[in-house]
Design an enzyme around this catalytic site. Structure first.
Site, PDB file in Angstrom:
ATOM      1  N   HIS A 122     -16.460 -99.651  65.129  1.00 34.29           N
ATOM      2  CA  HIS A 122     -15.235 -98.850  65.173  1.00 34.29           C
ATOM      3  C   HIS A 122     -14.376 -99.135  63.936  1.00 34.29           C
ATOM      4  CE1 HIS A 122     -11.066 -97.887  66.835  1.00 34.29           C
ATOM      5  NE2 HIS A 122     -11.710 -96.733  66.830  1.00 34.29           N
ATOM      6  N   HIS A 147      -8.918 -88.860  65.084  1.00 32.66           N
ATOM      7  CA  HIS A 147     -10.069 -88.651  65.966  1.00 32.66           C
ATOM      8  C   HIS A 147     -10.241 -87.186  66.356  1.00 32.66           C
ATOM      9  CE1 HIS A 147      -8.904 -92.904  66.574  1.00 32.66           C
ATOM     10  NE2 HIS A 147     -10.189 -93.134  66.811  1.00 32.66           N
ATOM     11  N   ARG A 219       8.805 -84.918  59.621  1.00 34.35           N
ATOM     12  CA  ARG A 219       7.538 -85.567  59.344  1.00 34.35           C
ATOM     13  C   ARG A 219       7.557 -86.898  60.099  1.00 34.35           C
ATOM     14  NH1 ARG A 219       3.197 -87.485  59.551  1.00 34.35           N
ATOM     15  NH2 ARG A 219       1.712 -87.716  57.838  1.00 34.35           N
ATOM     16  N   CYS A 266       8.573 -84.600  51.617  1.00 33.87           N
ATOM     17  CA  CYS A 266       7.350 -85.301  51.981  1.00 33.87           C
ATOM     18  C   CYS A 266       6.417 -85.323  50.779  1.00 33.87           C
ATOM     19  CB  CYS A 266       6.679 -84.608  53.167  1.00 33.87           C
ATOM     20  SG  CYS A 266       5.112 -85.385  53.593  1.00 33.87           S
ATOM     21  N   TYR A 404      -0.118 -92.497  50.900  1.00 35.83           N
ATOM     22  CA  TYR A 404       0.968 -92.185  49.959  1.00 35.83           C
ATOM     23  C   TYR A 404       0.747 -92.833  48.598  1.00 35.83           C
ATOM     24  CZ  TYR A 404       3.288 -90.261  54.048  1.00 35.83           C
ATOM     25  OH  TYR A 404       3.592 -89.519  55.163  1.00 35.83           O
TER      26      TYR A 404
END
Lengths: 558, 558
Positions: A122, A147, A219, A266, A404
């Site tokens: 995972h 997911h 956001r 953003c 970012y």
């Protein structure tokens, strides 16, 4: 033995491998939702290696075509189909399989999965997957939205061992982390619901120099936290400080109130143009993840000085870290940092803000207190602020370290070295056409097309002109000729120019041409300007796209 | 009457008008030399109006073709031809015509000109032209080099009334303002002699992080001044200050010494690529008008505080003006200003420097004291510093107000509004390929081409990465694929990163292709990057060209 084989072989994986349409996409896997990076392609490779090494060749073990088709059907839909050949389990059966000894089972909708062998593969770590052991995985997927795509559903389907008895749904046993979400304005263009990400429609962006609060882009990286104001305390600590805690009332009464105008944007704004060039998983923002407001609060500098920060003393601390009250299901909260020079500089105007356009912060915008670091990209303006830490280190959060950031156009998820690029702080110069819209039909007025938009680059240095944007050029002939737009801005206060400029221009339409592309580009007060094409700035995270903005229109009267 | 007519009609003007090759070029008239803007095209238009209004139509008055050809010949050459039909004058005749009553005569080489009627049309003003009344104009033209082109010589030739008696040359009667010029290194690539402008050869630029002093580019706007150190005094005055004067020794003994590394770059660096697209008059710099050095001196902040500047007091003063000892023949000195926030900010590092790479400043680099304003374009780093003025106003100098600004590609000298653009302060992000050279033949090594260059954008905010340049991308296939270069920089001191980055990359050569264009582009820590093409940033002054740098090479081994 067949049962055992089917548990180990990810059906969906084999299916995905045989589907060229899926395999290509899979490398640049989803960073939506909390925007954590999970290397699902590595998980898939590891699963393949395990199967190959332990059980023979993939060719032998690959499921029949009919099974594969079935898995695709099952994984692609929003509800799982009953698979008649597989056993029916009850919720208690699943609940009993919550450890490695008994096996680790989870449910997703009405599917039952034994993920014991997947634990170590995972990407988020076995411990995180264990949080769902013996129960529904649905609420976790709602939190970690990377997911939420066919590839991952397909991968899960490979571990299917049965179905829940009719009508049972274990997902309700886990509290919905998104139960505190506020009502939102219906005009917002929703890009994702959980976490909530929505932008302002272009036409509404350019109406006013100050964006109305309820139309301001949202956001969120995580669920909106429930804040009990009576218990709210902002903790301030770190290098050279005494640790203090301040209530909202403390902030409001102990420090001088300041109001500044500042634009927030953003880092992913205008990602859509990068996605159009080459697929990017992430929130597909058009140009509306930006807004301008008047923020009121107290300066971070005043608060840090109250906590003992001495600007004149030499210290190794270079960063101011912020943490929000918003957190994931393990309690990991949103975090970011800015440079201490930005924080303590008198002219830097960093606020701990509690009002937006004269009203208390709304739930979506960080109630009761958020950081407003003008000139710094939105992601560092931490909402629901709970903790400030002066440190030698940057924030070690995922969002500061592995998100970012921007890279060369040739860098992909297989080659990216996150440490090789700095966390985005100041955004680059940008602009966009907000009217007309892309593909809009327009009529000319004496051969001219009216064009409107915004331009932005926050800057402390006004360089004489009073604003950080010095010019916007607009062209309707592919850049052969340019019209200089009229700019409209919030008056700069001394040398600070934290707000955007709105602009409009009358651009000559090329004669006898119906299909026209309109282009705009802004130039800032350091005479930085926007690059011509997206290709040169394309990056795997789709951030800071500031290529010339282009809209295609059809002129109806020529 | 014929004599009178010929005096009023600028022969060269009519000639230039009839020559399409000249008329087009004339609009973007020379801003070389001191880089003052003179609207010679307006002078020409005014001359035409005068002729038309007072003397009838241009058609009637236009000189015969033979005269026109003769004028072209005379004006195009470096020496004036004797014109047998015109009278011979002696120096005394010319000297007697030094006022409007007698008429204003000047000489240029051995030509004698009556410019009485041109006085009011002179773009620099009648008074400036009167400085040459009764004598040679040559020394003035050596100072104001915008006169040094065929169009202006042709315009002057229209006012020709005779020739000087054989062997006479009045230009020696005026002291050569360039008599104090120092010796220069022969490797410098000289772009103009008076004033001296020369750049570093590309191959020598990238050898060391610190450019050797004698190879450092020189950008002088005026003659190098003769400085008597015993008499040297730096005067500091203005808003909120007591006026003080400091000797070099005062500076060196009264204040703390600081050393910083900083790159200087002329705003016109890389102008050549803009000139190639569309003609620009001005110093045709390739990419070598940049260099990096270690500068030592005292901080401007310390000196201003000594003079009484109080950072905490609110003042209307927003600018710090600088004046140099270099001046023109009227005593107008070079001047520029920076924002006071830049000057007094603790982290801004603005120096009054007296050493460069550990040695006293050379004559060309501002001996005894110059401004080093790191992160600010070269033109504001005033050399031979004589005066500092704190003011509400920017420097009103030509170079601050009507030069070193950039405009839209469609703005020309007929439409430019100098007040509409801010004076350049911070330069934009740029980079250049220094090896291989343009048109160089190269051999590949395992299919790779080694490429080297520099990248620069000064920045106070290191944004975590330690340098203001975060990445340089290099491509040999037109931008389809990019190779990330290795960067080499002076280590940043805390958050400051004032120095360039040198870089190198091994770039794959497209197979079986001999003619290859190599491209580079840099990205700074605000993720600003360079625009793809020159066309979008072309401007009438040819400043701050930061389009992708391109060199064409021929691969000899494929």
């Amino acid at each position: 033995m067949v049962q055992r084989l089917s548990r180990l072989l990810p059906k969906g994986f084999a299916c995905a491998r045989s589907s060229p349409a899926l395999s290509g996409d899979f490398a640049g896997v989803a960073l939506d939702g909390s925007e954590r990076q999970y290397s699902w392609q590595h998980a898939r490779a590891a699963a393949a290696a395990l199967v190959t090494a332990g059980l023979g060749s993939l060719l032998v073990l690959r499921p029949q075509t009919s099974e594969c088709e079935e898995a695709k059907l099952a994984s692609a839909g929003q509800t799982q189909r009953k698979q008649p050949a597989l056993p029916i389990y009850h919720a208690e059966d699943v609940a009993n399989h919550n450890n490695k000894e008994q096996g680790v089972w989870v449910t997703y909708k009405d599917g039952v999965y034994d993920v014991t062998d997947f634990l170590e593969m995972h990407p988020g770590g076995a411990s995180r997957l264990m949080l769902a052991a013996g129960g529904a995985i649905d609420p976790f997927w709602a939190m970690y939205q990377q997911h939420q795509n066919d590839e991952i559903r397909s991968l899960l389907e490979g571990y299917r061992i049965g179905s829940l008895a009719g009508g049972q749904d274990m997902s309700q046993q886990v509290a919905d982390p998104y139960s505190h979400e506020p009502q939102r304005h219906p005009a917002l263009i929703v890009r994702s619901q959980k976490p909530f990400n929505a932008e302002t429609p272009a036409a509404l962006l350019i109406g006013k120099l100050y964006t109305p609060n309820d139309l301001f882009y949202v956001r969120n990286h995580l669920p909106v936290p429930a804040v009990d104001l009576a218990a709210y305390a902002l903790r301030i600590e770190g290098e050279g400080l005494r640790t203090i805690e301040l209530s909202l009332k403390d902030l409001q009464t102990m420090f001088k109130r300041h109001t500044i105008s500042a634009t927030l944007q953003c880092a992913g704004n205008r990602r859509i143009d990068m996605s159009d060039l080459k697929d990017i998983k992430g929130t597909t923002w058009a140009a509306g993840a930006i807004g301008n407001a008047e923020w009121s609060g107290v300066t971070l500098k005043d608060v840090l000085e109250y906590a003992g920060l001495d600007e004149s003393s030499e210290t190794d601390a270079e960063h101011v870290q912020f943490e929000g009250l918003d957190s994931d299901m393990e309690g990991v909260c949103y975090g970011a940092s800015i440079l201490i020079e930005k924080a303590i500089n008198k002219g830097a105007d960093v606020l701990l803000a509690f009002e937006m356009n004269g009203r208390p912060l709304s739930k979506d915008h960080g109630y009761p207190v958020r950081v407003i670091a003008p000139g710094i990209v939105g992601a560092r303006n931490v909402k629901w602020l709970s903790r400030i830490i002066i440190s030698k280190e940057e924030s070690q959060s995922h969002w500061q370290q592995h998100d970012y950031k921007s890279f060369s156009p040739n860098t992909d998820y297989d080659t990216v070295d996150w440490d090789s690029a700095p966390a985005i702080q100041e955004p680059n110069v940008t602009s966009a056409i907000c009217s007309p819209n892309n593909h809009e039909a327009v009529t000319t007025s004496e051969g001219m097309i009216p064009v409107k938009g915004f331009a932005y680059r926050s800057s402390r240095m006004k360089s004489g002109g009073g604003h950080s944007i010095v010019r916007v050029d607009v062209s309707a002939d592919g850049g052969k000729t340019w019209t200089v737009a009229d700019l409209r801005s919030v008056p700069a206060k001394r040398s600070r120019a934290w707000s955007w400029s709105l602009w409009e221009a009358e651009v000559p339409a090329p004669a006898a041409q119906r299909d026209i592309e309109i282009i705009c580009k802004a130039t800032d007060n350091a005479y930085n300007t926007q690059p011509d094409s997206v290709a040169g700035v394309w990056n795997l995270r789709g951030v800071l796209n500031n290529a010339w903005h282009r809209v295609k229109v059809q002129v109806t009267d020529q």
